[in-house]
Design a protein around this motif. Sequence first.
Motif, mmCIF file in Angstrom:
data_model
loop_
_atom_site.group_PDB
_atom_site.id
_atom_site.type_symbol
_atom_site.label_atom_id
_atom_site.label_comp_id
_atom_site.label_asym_id
_atom_site.label_seq_id
_atom_site.Cartn_x
_atom_site.Cartn_y
_atom_site.Cartn_z
ATOM 1 N N ARG A 89 16.413 -6.286 3.113
ATOM 2 C CA ARG A 89 17.839 -5.970 3.050
ATOM 3 C C ARG A 89 18.479 -5.924 4.435
ATOM 4 N N THR A 90 17.806 -5.254 5.372
ATOM 5 C CA THR A 90 18.361 -5.095 6.729
ATOM 6 C C THR A 90 17.279 -5.422 7.760
ATOM 7 N N PRO A 91 17.005 -6.705 7.978
ATOM 8 C CA PRO A 91 15.903 -7.078 8.875
ATOM 9 C C PRO A 91 16.080 -6.590 10.316
ATOM 10 N N LEU A 92 17.287 -6.617 10.847
ATOM 11 C CA LEU A 92 17.468 -6.183 12.229
ATOM 12 C C LEU A 92 17.295 -4.672 12.370
ATOM 13 N N GLU A 93 17.795 -3.912 11.407
ATOM 14 C CA GLU A 93 17.577 -2.464 11.437
ATOM 15 C C GLU A 93 16.083 -2.162 11.347
ATOM 16 N N HIS A 94 15.377 -2.911 10.499
ATOM 17 C CA HIS A 94 13.937 -2.725 10.364
ATOM 18 C C HIS A 94 13.239 -2.985 11.708
ATOM 19 N N LEU A 95 13.534 -4.112 12.319
ATOM 20 C CA LEU A 95 12.898 -4.465 13.594
ATOM 21 C C LEU A 95 13.258 -3.495 14.714
ATOM 22 N N ASN A 96 14.465 -2.956 14.672
ATOM 23 C CA ASN A 96 14.909 -2.011 15.708
ATOM 24 C C ASN A 96 14.555 -0.561 15.379
ATOM 25 N N LYS A 97 13.802 -0.368 14.306
ATOM 26 C CA LYS A 97 13.310 0.944 13.880
ATOM 27 C C LYS A 97 14.425 1.943 13.587
ATOM 28 N N ILE A 98 15.561 1.456 13.152
ATOM 29 C CA ILE A 98 16.636 2.337 12.719
ATOM 30 C C ILE A 98 16.218 2.907 11.360
ATOM 31 N N GLY A 99 16.199 4.213 11.255
ATOM 32 C CA GLY A 99 15.754 4.853 10.014
ATOM 33 C C GLY A 99 14.256 5.035 9.912
ATOM 34 N N TYR A 100 13.513 4.682 10.956
ATOM 35 C CA TYR A 100 12.053 4.841 10.971
ATOM 36 C C TYR A 100 11.720 6.328 11.028
ATOM 37 N N ASP A 101 10.919 6.808 10.074
ATOM 38 C CA ASP A 101 10.655 8.240 9.977
ATOM 39 C C ASP A 101 9.239 8.501 9.436
ATOM 40 N N PRO A 102 8.266 8.704 10.341
ATOM 41 C CA PRO A 102 6.902 8.981 9.890
ATOM 42 C C PRO A 102 6.778 10.283 9.090
ATOM 43 N N ALA A 103 7.507 11.319 9.473
ATOM 44 C CA ALA A 103 7.417 12.592 8.746
ATOM 45 C C ALA A 103 7.903 12.432 7.300
ATOM 46 N N GLU A 104 8.983 11.695 7.121
ATOM 47 C CA GLU A 104 9.493 11.451 5.765
ATOM 48 C C GLU A 104 8.508 10.587 4.967
ATOM 49 N N GLY A 105 7.862 9.636 5.652
ATOM 50 C CA GLY A 105 6.847 8.827 4.984
ATOM 51 C C GLY A 105 5.689 9.675 4.500
ATOM 52 N N ALA A 106 5.218 10.587 5.350
ATOM 53 C CA ALA A 106 4.119 11.480 4.963
ATOM 54 C C ALA A 106 4.550 12.384 3.807
ATOM 55 N N ARG A 107 5.767 12.919 3.877
ATOM 56 C CA ARG A 107 6.262 13.793 2.824
ATOM 57 C C ARG A 107 6.320 13.068 1.483
ATOM 58 N N ARG A 108 6.888 11.869 1.480
ATOM 59 C CA ARG A 108 7.021 11.108 0.240
ATOM 60 C C ARG A 108 5.654 10.710 -0.321
ATOM 61 N N LEU A 109 4.758 10.269 0.552
ATOM 62 C CA LEU A 109 3.446 9.855 0.076
ATOM 63 C C LEU A 109 2.666 11.041 -0.489
ATOM 64 N N THR A 110 2.649 12.161 0.219
ATOM 65 C CA THR A 110 1.895 13.308 -0.295
ATOM 66 C C THR A 110 2.489 13.816 -1.607
ATOM 67 N N ALA A 111 3.808 13.694 -1.778
ATOM 68 C CA ALA A 111 4.415 14.066 -3.063
ATOM 69 C C ALA A 111 3.953 13.123 -4.171
ATOM 70 N N MET A 112 3.839 11.834 -3.856
ATOM 71 C CA MET A 112 3.394 10.860 -4.864
ATOM 72 C C MET A 112 1.922 11.072 -5.229
ATOM 73 N N LEU A 113 1.145 11.552 -4.268
ATOM 74 C CA LEU A 113 -0.290 11.753 -4.483
ATOM 75 C C LEU A 113 -0.623 13.228 -4.670
ATOM 76 N N ALA A 114 0.317 14.005 -5.185
ATOM 77 C CA ALA A 114 0.147 15.459 -5.298
ATOM 78 C C ALA A 114 -1.112 15.852 -6.071
ATOM 79 N N ASP A 115 -1.531 15.028 -7.023
ATOM 80 C CA ASP A 115 -2.734 15.338 -7.800
ATOM 81 C C ASP A 115 -4.014 15.094 -7.010
#
Length: 182
Positions: free
Chosen positions: A139-165
């Motif tokens: 959707r937004t290749p330049l934002e992706h490449l420039n790491k706009i919105g890059y958030d490791p903490a949010e990634g960890a939060r979302r993944l651990t919620a998905m794998l809560a079991d």
Amino acid sequence: MMVRRPVYGLVVAAAVWTVMARVGFSRLRVAAGRVVVAVPDRLVPRHASVLPPPAAEYVGIWAVDPNSARQRLEACGFSQLFRAYLHGYERDGQMVHEIGSYVYRPNGLFGHNQLHVRLFPTDEGHTEVWAHWERNPNRTPLEHLNKIGYDPAEGARRLTAMLADEPLSEPDPERLPPFLDD
């Protein structure tokens, strides 16, 4: 004659995609990483080199083997990501290559964001997990490449919620990847 070239291109692309799917994207990524590591750094462009995963993305160890981890991610709606940087790092004098790069796009292929997860094998047969939340390059290749919105903490939060079991555990501090033990 000009009409045939695009058709040949599509046939070749479909054949390559079929082979990659049969062999396994993860196996091809590991093989590519091993080849790239064997080439002198000065000859490999940065976008094609094998990079260590960013320390901020480290989530923990999943007490399942890599094959089970891949299957469970796919069951949660993740898909394999072939178009991503290759990652690896040295552990105990050996190069450990990423054995899975997965993406979850909660709002579809062209949704605004995605959860990107990387998997690495442990010596004990479990799976190290790294994750980050980022802009979707479809959707937004330049934002992706420039790491706009890059958030490791949010990634960890979302993944651990998905794998809560199946919660991820913190590793033994003496077994941390070398760039994480500072």
